[in-house]
Design a protein around this motif. Structure first.
Motif, PDB file in Angstrom:
ATOM      1  N   LEU A 100     -32.466  31.726  26.958  1.00  0.00           N
ATOM      2  CA  LEU A 100     -33.656  31.452  26.147  1.00  0.00           C
ATOM      3  C   LEU A 100     -34.816  32.413  26.430  1.00  0.00           C
ATOM      4  CD1 LEU A 100     -33.756  27.539  26.414  1.00  0.00           C
ATOM      5  CD2 LEU A 100     -32.749  28.934  24.596  1.00  0.00           C
ATOM      6  N   HIS A 101     -34.557  33.497  27.164  1.00  0.00           N
ATOM      7  CA  HIS A 101     -35.628  34.397  27.598  1.00  0.00           C
ATOM      8  C   HIS A 101     -36.490  34.894  26.439  1.00  0.00           C
ATOM      9  CE1 HIS A 101     -37.445  38.209  29.014  1.00  0.00           C
ATOM     10  NE2 HIS A 101     -37.581  37.551  30.148  1.00  0.00           N
ATOM     11  N   SER A 102     -35.879  35.399  25.400  1.00  0.00           N
ATOM     12  CA  SER A 102     -36.631  35.949  24.263  1.00  0.00           C
ATOM     13  C   SER A 102     -37.416  34.861  23.544  1.00  0.00           C
ATOM     14  CB  SER A 102     -35.668  36.629  23.282  1.00  0.00           C
ATOM     15  OG  SER A 102     -35.039  37.734  23.898  1.00  0.00           O
ATOM     16  N   PHE A 103     -36.796  33.705  23.336  1.00  0.00           N
ATOM     17  CA  PHE A 103     -37.473  32.589  22.659  1.00  0.00           C
ATOM     18  C   PHE A 103     -38.699  32.141  23.442  1.00  0.00           C
ATOM     19  CE2 PHE A 103     -38.163  28.004  22.374  1.00  0.00           C
ATOM     20  CZ  PHE A 103     -38.402  27.861  21.008  1.00  0.00           C
ATOM     21  N   ILE A 104     -38.549  32.009  24.770  1.00  0.00           N
ATOM     22  CA  ILE A 104     -39.657  31.558  25.605  1.00  0.00           C
ATOM     23  C   ILE A 104     -40.815  32.543  25.539  1.00  0.00           C
ATOM     24  CG2 ILE A 104     -40.369  31.139  27.993  1.00  0.00           C
ATOM     25  CD1 ILE A 104     -37.485  30.127  28.492  1.00  0.00           C
ATOM     26  N   LYS A 105     -40.525  33.835  25.661  1.00  0.00           N
ATOM     27  CA  LYS A 105     -41.571  34.852  25.634  1.00  0.00           C
ATOM     28  C   LYS A 105     -42.284  34.908  24.284  1.00  0.00           C
ATOM     29  CE  LYS A 105     -41.245  36.621  29.784  1.00  0.00           C
ATOM     30  NZ  LYS A 105     -42.387  36.601  30.729  1.00  0.00           N
ATOM     31  N   GLU A 106     -41.548  34.704  23.208  1.00  0.00           N
ATOM     32  CA  GLU A 106     -42.121  34.835  21.869  1.00  0.00           C
ATOM     33  C   GLU A 106     -42.836  33.576  21.399  1.00  0.00           C
ATOM     34  OE1 GLU A 106     -38.948  35.967  19.278  1.00  0.00           O
ATOM     35  OE2 GLU A 106     -38.526  37.842  20.338  1.00  0.00           O
ATOM     36  N   CYS A 156     -35.338  23.336  35.183  1.00  0.00           N
ATOM     37  CA  CYS A 156     -35.238  23.921  33.841  1.00  0.00           C
ATOM     38  C   CYS A 156     -36.452  23.568  32.986  1.00  0.00           C
ATOM     39  CB  CYS A 156     -33.964  23.449  33.138  1.00  0.00           C
ATOM     40  SG  CYS A 156     -32.438  24.068  33.887  1.00  0.00           S
ATOM     41  N   LEU A 157     -37.084  22.422  33.272  1.00  0.00           N
ATOM     42  CA  LEU A 157     -38.277  22.020  32.520  1.00  0.00           C
ATOM     43  C   LEU A 157     -39.390  23.049  32.673  1.00  0.00           C
ATOM     44  CD1 LEU A 157     -38.344  18.226  33.492  1.00  0.00           C
ATOM     45  CD2 LEU A 157     -37.705  19.179  31.265  1.00  0.00           C
ATOM     46  N   ALA A 158     -39.400  23.754  33.806  1.00  0.00           N
ATOM     47  CA  ALA A 158     -40.459  24.717  34.089  1.00  0.00           C
ATOM     48  C   ALA A 158     -40.312  26.002  33.295  1.00  0.00           C
ATOM     49  CB  ALA A 158     -40.488  25.038  35.578  1.00  0.00           C
ATOM     50  N   LEU A 159     -39.234  26.152  32.539  1.00  0.00           N
ATOM     51  CA  LEU A 159     -39.110  27.315  31.664  1.00  0.00           C
ATOM     52  C   LEU A 159     -40.148  27.246  30.545  1.00  0.00           C
ATOM     53  CD1 LEU A 159     -35.211  27.535  31.415  1.00  0.00           C
ATOM     54  CD2 LEU A 159     -36.741  29.027  32.713  1.00  0.00           C
ATOM     55  N   TRP A 160     -40.689  26.063  30.323  1.00  0.00           N
ATOM     56  CA  TRP A 160     -41.794  25.875  29.372  1.00  0.00           C
ATOM     57  C   TRP A 160     -43.087  26.183  30.124  1.00  0.00           C
ATOM     58  CZ3 TRP A 160     -43.024  20.484  26.741  1.00  0.00           C
ATOM     59  CH2 TRP A 160     -44.087  20.648  25.856  1.00  0.00           C
ATOM     60  N   PRO A 161     -43.752  27.302  29.852  1.00  0.00           N
ATOM     61  CA  PRO A 161     -44.975  27.669  30.569  1.00  0.00           C
ATOM     62  C   PRO A 161     -46.006  26.552  30.534  1.00  0.00           C
ATOM     63  CG  PRO A 161     -44.226  29.496  29.230  1.00  0.00           C
ATOM     64  CD  PRO A 161     -43.376  28.315  28.846  1.00  0.00           C
TER      65      PRO A 161
END
Length: 265
Positions: A100-106, A156-161
């Protein structure tokens, strides 16, 4: 405002927030918005100062990391936390983060999404605190492989900034039966390899935005974050003997409310 002053301010924010359950990424996004320091260079700087915070934990827990690598283990030492615990805790977030790297950054790196995450994460921390799950791991060395993997799932919840990696893992630890102190120390230990991997990946992608002229600026932020993070970790472990996660959750609510009413509206 001088770029060095900005570096110091953001270094302090990163150092204070990285290992407290309040979200360093969320605070950096909000602070960058207030300081009008945003864009690719700002994102690269934030990645770099996170390394300063990571080094603080590596220094504080250097004996523990040597033990994990099998370099300092004593013959009479009882069964302790080992490298497999750390790998199990890292695995879920590493896999999901890569996917999900690109989705999270965008999509998730904006002040609005951070404010929502601050609130949701705070609620999660309060729920975990009130759960009253029986403690089966008083110290970090009592944590089982199953608990380590379960904490990794919560990470994994912390992938949400804005959610907070330490908030997610410490609260997750409480929900799977670790003490507050054991969950906090395990969080700090797991943070080093997973954050080195994540920041390393981001730095490689951000190399085009770095220049020789930025060395002083980046070094100032790095060392500020290193010193402040070291003090924050030691202080946090001490105050956990007197308070729980709830005050940090309330702090998150206050920050979200203030930023919403006075900055984004």
């Amino acid at each position: 405002m001088s770029v060095l002053i900005i570096a110091i301010i953001l270094g302090i924010v990163e150092g204070l927030a990285e290992f407290l359950p309040i979200s360093s990424t969320g605070h950096l996004i909000l602070a960058g918005h207030l300081l009008h320091f945003e864009g690719e260079k700002a994102a690269t700087f934030e990645i770099f100062i996170q390394l300063g915070s990571i080094m603080a934990v590596a220094v504080l827990y250097w004996r523990r990391f040597l033990n994990l690598l099998g370099w300092r283990r004593e013959k009479t030492m009882a069964p302790r936390l080992n490298l497999l615990h750390v790998i199990l805790a890292m695995l879920p977030a590493v896999i999901l983060g890569l996917l999900l790297h690109s989705f999270i950054k965008e999509k998730l790196f904006s002040p609005y999404t951070v404010l929502i995450s601050l609130v949701v994460g705070g609620i999660f921390m309060i729920v975990a605190e009130k759960s009253r799950v029986p403690v089966r791991a008083e110290t970090v060395d009592d944590i089982t492989y199953k608990q380590a993997f379960s904490i990794g799932l919560f990470q994994c919840l912390a992938l949400w900034p804005g959610f907070s990696r330490s908030g997610a893992t410490i609260a997750g630890g409480l929900l799977v039966g670790t003490s507050l102190k054991a969950a906090a120390e395990f969080t700090f230990i797991v943070a080093v390899p997973i954050m080195v991997a994540a920041t390393g990946l981001d730095l490689v992608k951000s190399l085009p935005y770095l220049s020789v002229n930025d060395i002083g600026f980046f070094a100032t932020g790095f060392f500020t974050a290193f010193i402040v993070a070291m003090l924050a970790v030691v202080t946090f472990l001490r105050i956990l003997k007197k308070i729980n996660l709830t005050p940090f959750a309330y702090y998150r609510f206050v920050v979200a409310a203030i930023f919403w009413f006075f900055v984004l509206r």
